[in-house]
Design a protein around this motif. Sequence first.
Motif, PDB file in Angstrom:
ATOM      1  N   SER A  50       0.831  -1.209   0.000  1.00  0.00           N
ATOM      2  CA  SER A  50       0.000   0.000   0.000  1.00  0.00           C
ATOM      3  C   SER A  50       0.863   1.257   0.000  1.00  0.00           C
ATOM      4  O   SER A  50       0.401   2.337  -0.372  1.00  0.00           O
ATOM      5  CB  SER A  50      -0.952   0.006   1.196  1.00  0.00           C
ATOM      6  OG  SER A  50      -0.240  -0.101   2.413  1.00  0.00           O
ATOM      7  N   TRP A  51       2.139   1.127   0.453  1.00  0.00           N
ATOM      8  CA  TRP A  51       3.128   2.188   0.295  1.00  0.00           C
ATOM      9  C   TRP A  51       4.234   1.671  -0.623  1.00  0.00           C
ATOM     10  O   TRP A  51       4.479   0.464  -0.706  1.00  0.00           O
ATOM     11  CB  TRP A  51       3.742   2.581   1.636  1.00  0.00           C
ATOM     12  CG  TRP A  51       2.787   3.195   2.620  1.00  0.00           C
ATOM     13  CD1 TRP A  51       1.472   3.532   2.411  1.00  0.00           C
ATOM     14  CD2 TRP A  51       3.071   3.531   3.983  1.00  0.00           C
ATOM     15  NE1 TRP A  51       0.919   4.050   3.550  1.00  0.00           N
ATOM     16  CE2 TRP A  51       1.885   4.078   4.535  1.00  0.00           C
ATOM     17  CE3 TRP A  51       4.210   3.439   4.780  1.00  0.00           C
ATOM     18  CZ2 TRP A  51       1.815   4.517   5.847  1.00  0.00           C
ATOM     19  CZ3 TRP A  51       4.144   3.878   6.088  1.00  0.00           C
ATOM     20  CH2 TRP A  51       2.955   4.420   6.628  1.00  0.00           C
ATOM     21  N   THR A  52       4.887   2.584  -1.322  1.00  0.00           N
ATOM     22  CA  THR A  52       6.026   2.209  -2.160  1.00  0.00           C
ATOM     23  C   THR A  52       7.265   2.968  -1.694  1.00  0.00           C
ATOM     24  O   THR A  52       7.178   3.892  -0.886  1.00  0.00           O
ATOM     25  CB  THR A  52       5.746   2.522  -3.642  1.00  0.00           C
ATOM     26  OG1 THR A  52       5.408   3.904  -3.777  1.00  0.00           O
ATOM     27  CG2 THR A  52       4.614   1.666  -4.185  1.00  0.00           C
ATOM     28  N   GLY A  53       8.432   2.560  -2.213  1.00  0.00           N
ATOM     29  CA  GLY A  53       9.687   3.173  -1.787  1.00  0.00           C
ATOM     30  C   GLY A  53      10.544   3.612  -2.949  1.00  0.00           C
ATOM     31  O   GLY A  53      10.341   3.180  -4.097  1.00  0.00           O
ATOM     32  N   THR A  54      11.506   4.497  -2.667  1.00  0.00           N
ATOM     33  CA  THR A  54      12.444   4.956  -3.684  1.00  0.00           C
ATOM     34  C   THR A  54      13.861   4.956  -3.116  1.00  0.00           C
ATOM     35  O   THR A  54      14.067   4.774  -1.918  1.00  0.00           O
ATOM     36  CB  THR A  54      12.153   6.399  -4.153  1.00  0.00           C
ATOM     37  OG1 THR A  54      12.562   7.326  -3.140  1.00  0.00           O
ATOM     38  CG2 THR A  54      10.680   6.608  -4.469  1.00  0.00           C
ATOM     39  N   MET A  55      14.813   5.225  -3.964  1.00  0.00           N
ATOM     40  CA  MET A  55      16.182   5.486  -3.539  1.00  0.00           C
ATOM     41  C   MET A  55      16.597   6.825  -4.152  1.00  0.00           C
ATOM     42  O   MET A  55      16.584   6.999  -5.359  1.00  0.00           O
ATOM     43  CB  MET A  55      17.125   4.362  -3.943  1.00  0.00           C
ATOM     44  CG  MET A  55      17.101   3.983  -5.391  1.00  0.00           C
ATOM     45  SD  MET A  55      18.010   2.443  -5.761  1.00  0.00           S
ATOM     46  CE  MET A  55      19.673   2.878  -5.324  1.00  0.00           C
ATOM     47  N   CYS A  56      16.935   7.785  -3.312  1.00  0.00           N
ATOM     48  CA  CYS A  56      17.284   9.135  -3.751  1.00  0.00           C
ATOM     49  C   CYS A  56      18.772   9.354  -3.519  1.00  0.00           C
ATOM     50  O   CYS A  56      19.190   9.752  -2.422  1.00  0.00           O
ATOM     51  CB  CYS A  56      16.455  10.178  -2.997  1.00  0.00           C
ATOM     52  SG  CYS A  56      14.677  10.033  -3.244  1.00  0.00           S
ATOM     53  N   LEU A  57      19.560   9.126  -4.551  1.00  0.00           N
ATOM     54  CA  LEU A  57      21.005   9.188  -4.417  1.00  0.00           C
ATOM     55  C   LEU A  57      21.581  10.434  -5.081  1.00  0.00           C
ATOM     56  O   LEU A  57      22.076  11.324  -4.423  1.00  0.00           O
ATOM     57  CB  LEU A  57      21.661   7.938  -5.024  1.00  0.00           C
ATOM     58  CG  LEU A  57      21.639   6.646  -4.221  1.00  0.00           C
ATOM     59  CD1 LEU A  57      20.263   6.027  -4.188  1.00  0.00           C
ATOM     60  CD2 LEU A  57      22.622   5.655  -4.827  1.00  0.00           C
ATOM     61  N   THR A  58      21.497  10.469  -6.398  1.00  0.00           N
ATOM     62  CA  THR A  58      22.313  11.426  -7.127  1.00  0.00           C
ATOM     63  C   THR A  58      21.670  12.802  -7.230  1.00  0.00           C
ATOM     64  O   THR A  58      20.473  12.968  -6.987  1.00  0.00           O
ATOM     65  CB  THR A  58      22.664  10.879  -8.519  1.00  0.00           C
ATOM     66  OG1 THR A  58      23.740  11.643  -9.064  1.00  0.00           O
ATOM     67  CG2 THR A  58      21.472  10.960  -9.456  1.00  0.00           C
ATOM     68  N   GLU A  59      22.493  13.779  -7.614  1.00  0.00           N
ATOM     69  CA  GLU A  59      22.085  15.180  -7.729  1.00  0.00           C
ATOM     70  C   GLU A  59      22.596  15.732  -9.059  1.00  0.00           C
ATOM     71  O   GLU A  59      23.473  15.108  -9.683  1.00  0.00           O
ATOM     72  CB  GLU A  59      22.632  15.970  -6.539  1.00  0.00           C
ATOM     73  CG  GLU A  59      22.115  15.445  -5.204  1.00  0.00           C
ATOM     74  CD  GLU A  59      22.773  16.084  -3.984  1.00  0.00           C
ATOM     75  OE1 GLU A  59      23.490  17.105  -4.145  1.00  0.00           O
ATOM     76  OE2 GLU A  59      22.583  15.556  -2.868  1.00  0.00           O
ATOM     77  N   PRO A  60      22.085  16.889  -9.510  1.00  0.00           N
ATOM     78  CA  PRO A  60      22.418  17.367 -10.851  1.00  0.00           C
ATOM     79  C   PRO A  60      23.913  17.490 -11.132  1.00  0.00           C
ATOM     80  O   PRO A  60      24.351  17.265 -12.266  1.00  0.00           O
ATOM     81  CB  PRO A  60      21.738  18.734 -10.897  1.00  0.00           C
ATOM     82  CG  PRO A  60      20.588  18.623  -9.963  1.00  0.00           C
ATOM     83  CD  PRO A  60      21.067  17.731  -8.856  1.00  0.00           C
ATOM     84  N   HIS A  61      24.712  17.799 -10.142  1.00  0.00           N
ATOM     85  CA  HIS A  61      26.120  18.100 -10.374  1.00  0.00           C
ATOM     86  C   HIS A  61      27.049  16.908 -10.167  1.00  0.00           C
ATOM     87  O   HIS A  61      28.227  16.976 -10.516  1.00  0.00           O
ATOM     88  CB  HIS A  61      26.579  19.214  -9.418  1.00  0.00           C
ATOM     89  CG  HIS A  61      26.423  18.840  -7.980  1.00  0.00           C
ATOM     90  ND1 HIS A  61      25.199  18.878  -7.359  1.00  0.00           N
ATOM     91  CD2 HIS A  61      27.312  18.372  -7.065  1.00  0.00           C
ATOM     92  CE1 HIS A  61      25.351  18.462  -6.108  1.00  0.00           C
ATOM     93  NE2 HIS A  61      26.612  18.150  -5.913  1.00  0.00           N
ATOM     94  N   CYS A  62      26.540  15.798  -9.592  1.00  0.00           N
ATOM     95  CA  CYS A  62      27.495  14.766  -9.175  1.00  0.00           C
ATOM     96  C   CYS A  62      27.354  13.423  -9.883  1.00  0.00           C
ATOM     97  O   CYS A  62      28.286  12.613  -9.825  1.00  0.00           O
ATOM     98  CB  CYS A  62      27.440  14.559  -7.659  1.00  0.00           C
ATOM     99  SG  CYS A  62      25.889  13.939  -7.008  1.00  0.00           S
TER     100      CYS A  62
END
Length: 599
Positions: free
Chosen positions: A157-169
Amino acid sequence: MQNYKAPERDTLFVTQELLQMQSHYERLGFDEVSEDLVKAIFTEAGKFSNNILAPINAIGDQEGCKIDDGVVTTPTGFKEAYAQYVEGGWPSMSHPESIGGQGLPYSLATCIAEWFSGSNHSWAMYPGLSQGCIETLKGHGTKEQQDLFLDKLIEGSWTGTMCLTEPHCGSDLGMLKCKAEPNADGSYSVTGTKIFISAGEHDMSDNIIHIVLARLPDAPAGTKGISLFIVPKYNLDEQGNVADRNSVKCGSIEHKMGIKGSATCVMNFDGAKAHLIGQANRGLNCMFTFMNVARIGTGVEGLSATEAAFQGALAYAQDRVQFRSMSGVKNPEGPADPIIVHPDVRRMLLTQKSFAEGNRALANYCMKLVDVTSYSKDEAESKLAESKLALLTPIVKAFLTETAQEATSYGMQVYGGHGYIAEWGMEQLARDTRICTMYEGTTGIQAIDLLARKIMGSNGELLNIFAQEIKTYCAKVRDESQFKAWTNAIDSHVDEWLQLTKDIGMSAAKNPDELGAASVDYLMYSGYVTVGYFWLQMAVVAQQKLDEGTNDEAFYQAKIHTAKFYFDRILTRTRSLVSSIHSGSENLMAMSEDLFKVG
């Protein structure tokens, strides 16, 4: 339009006949996982792939995702399919019963993940990311965090993500700037922007749990100063229910080459409430749980695309008539012969088939190792499995996705001009699959991980362990089967693999650039030899079944014919790779940067 069918028969061959998963499950304590149960699960998963996911695959590509003031809407049918996925209990398969799962082996769940991705890559991205999120919380979350988040994630009923990278790296996570400030109540406020976040925002679940890398104040520079946080889309009240909206919002969705039905998001965190996972400044160590699962999963996505491309190309080649066979008319009642009679079409089809079936064997072997590392009570056995996985994970991720590029390209080529037309589905498959070589670490990054970190970093021990397994098998079957020439080919390739490693190591001691120069060719060489090892095993098993007598003679004969093709035409690619490796780094590095200029 391409019609995908879950490869149930071949998956059963690999799992039950080749890898002996039934006895493997029993040895690990999964006594209830009978062969009948596995077949029943496969049947239902096949129905879901074929009848629910495949029909909305093209729709996802045509419609894409839509965004309005940070609210993302998925393509027609995606939300309903996800509801059926949850209702069917698919998200909870491989998780312990003590936390709401079904207590089934990881390997069984991942077999099915291949089919879901093969039938609809974009849709499969949504539940796929949740599994790594769950594993990270299971491995590193506190009891309170697990109680708050795991139940809903496991039930889907909930989902997950992985938030690693950014515009500059990009992949250089040591450069990330996203910051986390401590709050008086023990939580944190996360601020920054993350890019390329698959399933970062959508309308398919009640909450989205982001796993985010960020820096605490005064954290050390580089990768040693990165911490890991839980940032829910909606905060929770004291009872764990969804409460107010957190300060995290989708700024935009990427305009992509493929997987357009998957929302790839730019996520903006503006003082979002967060919870620290594990120790401060040890975020990458925790994230490796997530990343290793994701890398194998990405390799499986490449496998699924290879299978789908083969199915589409085969159906077309059997139906499409063009020209007459050079060896005589094969279809006298028609104006021309079906194109499957032409040698070059056969070359493309057999390349696809040999990669699909060989790569499936390798992927399932790795899933079996994951089972051992997760469930075995034998410390030595578990350590051995971990060592083999350390070596094979970058190979699975890179080799299975690189060969998928070739397989999906051939899928278009078999169709000729029709392969370039959207209605047939083959060009979508090629576009959707192109991303697989890039995310979770590009092929070059996987190659450096394999050669520099895993092999040189272990002084060759990880390679020696797997090489010994292969050589032991070759010694066992060399005189017990009719495939002595193939056995000798694999055995000699292993010797060459070991010698190549020594040669590169000696060169790199004088010039570190030699590692980078050799790495991708070395990884591909490793992949061809490893898959060749599994083709040898499959041929031996197929011949045993034929000798015993079987009602499925054509299936096993096809295995042996495909193995012959692999040894005659695919394994021989290692010759050019060896030559390229031995050429060294000078041909790459000697040219001045100024000479790269155009005009």
